[in-house]
Write a protein that holds these residues in place. Sequence first.
Motif: not given
Length: 554
Positions: A243-248, A253-275
């Motif tokens: 997530x933080x590769x290449x980020x100073x 704020x860039x690190x926070x964006x990376x974490x939020x993006x990761x959470x959005x991905x994980x929520x999608x995975x959990x929400x679609x766990x039946x498919x």
Amino acid sequence: MAKNSFLKTALAGLAAIAAAGAWARSEWTWGVPSSVYKDLDFNLRAGVDRAVKIFKIAEDAERSGKPVRDLVPLYRGAAAEWRKVQIMSESEEFSEPLLAAVVFMQGYSYDRARDRNEAIKTYNEVLDLYPDEIESAVAAKWHIARVKLGMGDTRAGNAIIDEMVEDERPLAMKHPLMAEAYMNKAGRLFNACEEDEAGDYWNKVIKTREFHKNAWQEVQSAKNMFRFLCFVSGDFQRLEEMLFDGIDEKATSKMANAIIGQFNWAMGEYGNRGSGTWSYFMRKEKGKEKAAAEKMKKFFSSYLSWGQSKGPIFLACNRKFDFDMMLFKAWYMIETKEQIKARFDKLIAEVQKDSDKKRVLARLKVIAEALMNLGDFATARIVATMIPDQKERLLYCYGIESRQRRWKEMLDLLEQLLALKGLTADEVSGFKWQKVDCLENLGKFEDEIKLLNDISDPPRTLWRLSRVYRRIGSKGKSYAMLNEIMFFPKDAPASVLTQARYREEDGEKDTAIALYRRLLSQPEWKQCGESSAAHQALERLGIATGGAMTNTLR
């Protein structure tokens, strides 16, 4: 990483999916490298241009859907042109980069002509004669592997890819097709439940900067696979490295964006766990769905605990609200109603501490929007009632009700909005038209007619009145509205056509024919779409449309 059987099952299935789709992305920019082309003399450059042109014709034909039998001679013709360039190069003071590229293009042309044996033979010529011309040699080796796998020779194809991924020459490791090779190798290791080793190859794809430009699809696939691996194994240290590769470290704020993006991905995975990604896992747990769901919940809880530890990053860039919202949405998916309510109350209390009223309003709207996206409209309504400004509150409440098409509630809110003082004329008009929609959907047609007459905005209101009258069975009044619309030049053709269709539906065939003919008789209407529709209607009714038409209906 843990090597439990559950993890092996889930990862193996996902790897099989990833490996299966790899070949669809196997592409490489063909032709002679620009660094070589610019130094060619006139004759060689003309030869290359001709070969490129013929290959492009074949490629365009393939993209347009031409059958294989038509493509074969085109690609073979391209191979012949590339062969001519090779002969020209060899007769002069040739350069090996040029020859390697030209011979590769012959092989690639045979490959596209489905002449696999000749393609492999020519690709091998590149490897035998020009092994140090990395751009062409890596492409040749990759395509040999691809052809072998396409022929069903899995062992030979995989063996070639195994050789490729061991090539540590800097230029080879950055070649765009090497990203494909790494992904294939990782997929096979993943399928064999060698998760650590698979992760190493995904990391190579992710961390090679050149791939972010010339193999971005593979980079994204590698990130998604690596995320999943870290998610189910709990290896959050490796996840952070990605997530933080290449980020100073100061760019919080860039690190926070990376974490939020990761959470959005994980929520999608959990929400679609039946498919999708999780369908394999769920199938393997057939008959144990409850146990599988509990296992998934444990994965997600562990993941959220990791996310909760990242609070200092958000505090450092003054984005605590973003952090709180991220966690609220994620925990909402797995917590009990009581836990959710406690977390909600805490979030609202934190927002309302702020003395900046505009910021409070904006954040309340963010919370309500998040709740609606989670399907919790009841709590979203509670948030909306907290908006201090009456007009803003009513508008936002209306937006919530409109998302669920709750017409009665929408109508009540519109009544309150129309009762407000200081509304602009455009606002009043907009609210009234929305009220018209509510009345129609509630079946309150008499009230709708009364409101339309009050609005009196012809021809728009006339069109709506015509439709409503017809809906309640007042056909005469519906026709009267359409006749009035005829006085508006832009709407007149549509009005005549609509009435003709209504008359035909009502069994008034002669009147309908007269109206259709009228559309054809008006010189200024002859180029409009309604005239064409009338012509087709008359033909359907068996009426000749040739010759001059008379205006039979006045």
